[in-house]
Design a protein around this motif. Structure first.
Motif, PDB file in Angstrom:
ATOM      1  N   ASP A 174       0.848  -1.190   0.000  1.00 38.74           N
ATOM      2  CA  ASP A 174       0.000   0.000   0.000  1.00 38.74           C
ATOM      3  C   ASP A 174       0.888   1.245   0.000  1.00 38.74           C
ATOM      4  OD1 ASP A 174      -1.517   2.302   1.276  1.00 38.74           O
ATOM      5  OD2 ASP A 174      -3.133   0.818   1.197  1.00 38.74           O
ATOM      6  N   PRO A 175       0.666   2.207  -0.906  1.00 38.14           N
ATOM      7  CA  PRO A 175       1.563   3.366  -1.001  1.00 38.14           C
ATOM      8  C   PRO A 175       1.543   4.269   0.234  1.00 38.14           C
ATOM      9  CG  PRO A 175      -0.336   3.622  -2.453  1.00 38.14           C
ATOM     10  CD  PRO A 175      -0.361   2.210  -1.965  1.00 38.14           C
ATOM     11  N   ARG A 176       0.457   4.269   0.997  1.00 36.17           N
ATOM     12  CA  ARG A 176       0.377   5.134   2.173  1.00 36.17           C
ATOM     13  C   ARG A 176       0.483   4.355   3.481  1.00 36.17           C
ATOM     14  NH1 ARG A 176       1.656  10.104   1.916  1.00 36.17           N
ATOM     15  NH2 ARG A 176       0.419  10.481   3.776  1.00 36.17           N
ATOM     16  N   LYS A 177       0.020   3.106   3.466  1.00 36.35           N
ATOM     17  CA  LYS A 177      -0.038   2.321   4.707  1.00 36.35           C
ATOM     18  C   LYS A 177       0.814   1.064   4.603  1.00 36.35           C
ATOM     19  CE  LYS A 177      -2.714   3.165   7.641  1.00 36.35           C
ATOM     20  NZ  LYS A 177      -2.575   3.974   8.878  1.00 36.35           N
ATOM     21  N   GLY A 178       1.860   1.124   3.799  1.00 29.77           N
ATOM     22  CA  GLY A 178       2.677  -0.057   3.570  1.00 29.77           C
ATOM     23  C   GLY A 178       3.860  -0.208   4.496  1.00 29.77           C
ATOM     24  N   LEU A 179       4.148   0.810   5.307  1.00 26.97           N
ATOM     25  CA  LEU A 179       5.308   0.762   6.196  1.00 26.97           C
ATOM     26  C   LEU A 179       4.867   0.663   7.653  1.00 26.97           C
ATOM     27  CD1 LEU A 179       7.542   3.569   4.605  1.00 26.97           C
ATOM     28  CD2 LEU A 179       7.442   1.128   4.034  1.00 26.97           C
ATOM     29  N   THR A 180       5.691  -0.002   8.445  1.00 26.93           N
ATOM     30  CA  THR A 180       5.407  -0.161   9.875  1.00 26.93           C
ATOM     31  C   THR A 180       6.685   0.090  10.665  1.00 26.93           C
ATOM     32  OG1 THR A 180       3.647  -1.771   9.428  1.00 26.93           O
ATOM     33  CG2 THR A 180       4.584  -1.771  11.647  1.00 26.93           C
ATOM     34  N   ALA A 181       6.531   0.702  11.832  1.00 32.26           N
ATOM     35  CA  ALA A 181       7.662   0.966  12.727  1.00 32.26           C
ATOM     36  C   ALA A 181       7.723  -0.123  13.796  1.00 32.26           C
ATOM     37  CB  ALA A 181       7.529   2.339  13.361  1.00 32.26           C
ATOM     38  N   PHE A 182       8.919  -0.653  14.026  1.00 32.31           N
ATOM     39  CA  PHE A 182       9.142  -1.720  15.001  1.00 32.31           C
ATOM     40  C   PHE A 182      10.215  -1.293  15.997  1.00 32.31           C
ATOM     41  CE2 PHE A 182       7.742  -3.776  11.088  1.00 32.31           C
ATOM     42  CZ  PHE A 182       6.792  -4.687  11.533  1.00 32.31           C
ATOM     43  N   LEU A 183      10.163  -1.898  17.183  1.00 34.86           N
ATOM     44  CA  LEU A 183      11.170  -1.677  18.220  1.00 34.86           C
ATOM     45  C   LEU A 183      11.929  -2.981  18.440  1.00 34.86           C
ATOM     46  CD1 LEU A 183       8.774   0.177  20.669  1.00 34.86           C
ATOM     47  CD2 LEU A 183      10.576   1.259  19.317  1.00 34.86           C
ATOM     48  N   PHE A 184      13.262  -2.896  18.488  1.00 28.03           N
ATOM     49  CA  PHE A 184      14.029  -4.104  18.803  1.00 28.03           C
ATOM     50  C   PHE A 184      15.277  -3.748  19.592  1.00 28.03           C
ATOM     51  CE2 PHE A 184      16.222  -2.921  14.870  1.00 28.03           C
ATOM     52  CZ  PHE A 184      17.533  -3.340  15.060  1.00 28.03           C
ATOM     53  N   ASP A 185      15.828  -4.737  20.246  1.00 30.17           N
ATOM     54  CA  ASP A 185      16.986  -4.581  21.126  1.00 30.17           C
ATOM     55  C   ASP A 185      18.246  -5.110  20.447  1.00 30.17           C
ATOM     56  OD1 ASP A 185      18.855  -5.764  23.450  1.00 30.17           O
ATOM     57  OD2 ASP A 185      17.631  -4.142  24.290  1.00 30.17           O
ATOM     58  N   ARG A 186      19.340  -4.488  20.755  1.00 28.15           N
ATOM     59  CA  ARG A 186      20.629  -4.871  20.165  1.00 28.15           C
ATOM     60  C   ARG A 186      20.945  -6.357  20.349  1.00 28.15           C
ATOM     61  NH1 ARG A 186      25.069  -1.775  19.010  1.00 28.15           N
ATOM     62  NH2 ARG A 186      27.031  -2.890  18.800  1.00 28.15           N
ATOM     63  N   ASP A 187      20.529  -6.930  21.478  1.00 25.76           N
ATOM     64  CA  ASP A 187      20.914  -8.294  21.807  1.00 25.76           C
ATOM     65  C   ASP A 187      20.053  -9.353  21.141  1.00 25.76           C
ATOM     66  OD1 ASP A 187      22.932  -7.283  23.413  1.00 25.76           O
ATOM     67  OD2 ASP A 187      21.675  -7.252  25.210  1.00 25.76           O
ATOM     68  N   GLN A 188      19.030  -8.940  20.390  1.00 23.42           N
ATOM     69  CA  GLN A 188      18.198  -9.921  19.698  1.00 23.42           C
ATOM     70  C   GLN A 188      18.972 -10.512  18.513  1.00 23.42           C
ATOM     71  OE1 GLN A 188      14.368  -7.065  20.247  1.00 23.42           O
ATOM     72  NE2 GLN A 188      14.059  -8.741  18.794  1.00 23.42           N
ATOM     73  N   PRO A 189      18.776 -11.811  18.241  1.00 26.89           N
ATOM     74  CA  PRO A 189      19.425 -12.423  17.069  1.00 26.89           C
ATOM     75  C   PRO A 189      18.690 -12.061  15.787  1.00 26.89           C
ATOM     76  CG  PRO A 189      18.060 -14.036  18.193  1.00 26.89           C
ATOM     77  CD  PRO A 189      18.010 -12.781  19.036  1.00 26.89           C
TER      78      PRO A 189
END
Length: 398
Positions: A185-200
């Motif tokens: 979707d050109p307007r709703k195609g992106l999502t913001a995520f949170l992650f930690d440095r120590d995750q694989p």
């Protein structure tokens, strides 16, 4: 129309200036306090951060209930300018990019649980953060709709594959905000995520060598090859990534401008002191007409940059997006910083070109200002669209 800071904000500005003079500039002057990337080393930084907290000058940009001082944007404009009279200033007050923009975004849109997990450690200074958006060609840069890093839903989790680069601060960041494509979707195609440095499932491919000097953590290239993220670490809603980016980047661009005006003023501060004491052909350099033209022109350009920055700050405080005002400030301040550094080096001669002053540091740093958070040409396109839409209203007073 009042250009006088309210007394409370003027008091903060003065206190920040005094702290920079008394505490940070002496540390900057001793090269033993610099790290291998030409930034302040961790030990003196920790000491200065402790002092800034004790002085009540820590995290001015966040509300008091979030651990900050609750200053409006006009107050930040005045204080950030004072902070960056030192090349090491902003990070000492927890006001440096990318943490500054990341904290603001998390505080504005994060859930209470996300704030406790991801925001509070940045506010306290326990960890640093990064914002992973930019990609190598043919991925997204100034145009986020070109983003190719993808998040796919598998077994109740999001699995990330992709490639990011020039991610500021990634080398030391513990907490990351990541933009990835979840649909076409050109307007709703992106999502913001949170992650930690120590995750694989991801790695830092390299710390990209730059003209320098570098921010803490450098500018890194990241590879995602199966990073898994739970739903609870989606920032806002699925499909709100572009909105999150817009919320973050407008104010972040302006805080760059606030800090860069301080660096531009520092350049003239160094040059002004030198031309008053250095003599040539029987008089101080400051008495030569050509030198006066150079100083006067640069001082005027810095004042224009400050006024545009403050105008945009006032618009943000009124609750407006201020896209036009921020773009004008970004172009003017970036150009002015480069001009101020170049002029100061010219006036100081070989001394300015040497490492006896920080002018050469600022000169190298300044070149990035016309690229980061949108190249100047992109902002001029924004201004062109605004003018073609508004016509004579482009120059309105309200």
């Amino acid at each position: 129309m009042d250009f006088v800071l309210p007394p409370e904000l003027e008091e903060y500005r003065r206190r920040v200036r005094d702290f920079v003079d008394a505490e940070i500039l002496p540390v900057e002057a001793d090269r033993a306090n610099w790290d291998e990337h030409e930034n302040i080393a961790e030990e003196p930084l920790a000491t200065l951060r402790t002092k800034a907290k004790a002085a009540g000058l820590w995290t001015l940009q966040l509300p008091k209930e979030a651990g900050g001082q609750g200053l409006p944007f006009i107050g930040l404009a005045a204080c950030y300018e004072e902070m960056n009279r030192s090349i090491f200033g902003p990070v000492c007050f927890n006001a440096a990019a990318p943490d500054d923009g990341n904290m603001r975004l998390l505080n504005q849109v994060g859930t209470e649980a996300q704030k406790r997990r991801w925001l509070d450690p940045i506010v306290s200074g326990q960890v640093r953060s990064a914002f992973a958006m930019t990609e190598p060609h043919p991925g997204g840069g100034s145009d986020p709709t070109m983003m190719r890093t993808r998040a796919e839903r598998r077994d109740g989790r999001w699995v990330i594959h992709g490639h990011k680069w020039f991610i500021t601060g990634a080398g030391v960041a513990q907490h990351f905000i990541l933009l990835a494509r979840t649909s076409d979707d050109p307007r709703k195609g992106l999502t913001a995520f949170l992650f930690d440095r120590d995750q694989p499932g991801w790695r830092i491919e390299r710390r990209i060598p730059i003209m320098g000097p570098e921010e803490h953590g450098g500018h890194c290239e990241l590879i995602f090859d199966g990073l898994e993220i739970a739903d609870e670490n989606v920032l806002m809603n699925v499909g709100d990534g572009l909105k999150a980016t817009q919320i973050r980047l407008g104010p972040a661009r302006l805080t760059h401008c606030m800090r860069w005006t301080g660096l531009a003023k520092r350049c003239l501060e160094i040059a002004g002191a030198y031309v008053k004491e250095r003599r040539s052909f029987g008089m101080p350099l400051a008495d030569h007409e050509g030198v006066q033209w150079m100083l006067g022109e640069t001082a005027m350009q810095i004042e224009i940059a400050r006024l545009l920055t403050m105008r945009a700050a006032a618009e943000l405080d009124r609750g407006h997006f201020a896209r036009k005002e921020v773009s004008m400030a970004k172009v003017q301040v970036a150009d002015t910083l480069s001009r101020a550094a170049d002029t100061a080096i010219q006036l100081c001669g070989a001394r300015g070109y040497s490492r006896d002053t920080v002018l050469e540091w600022i000169y190298r740093y300044a070149r990035q200002s016309r690229l980061v958070d949108g190249a100047s040409e992109v902002h001029k396109m924004v201004l062109s669209r605004s003018y073609l839409t508004e016509g004579d209203g482009f120059w309105g007073w309200s």
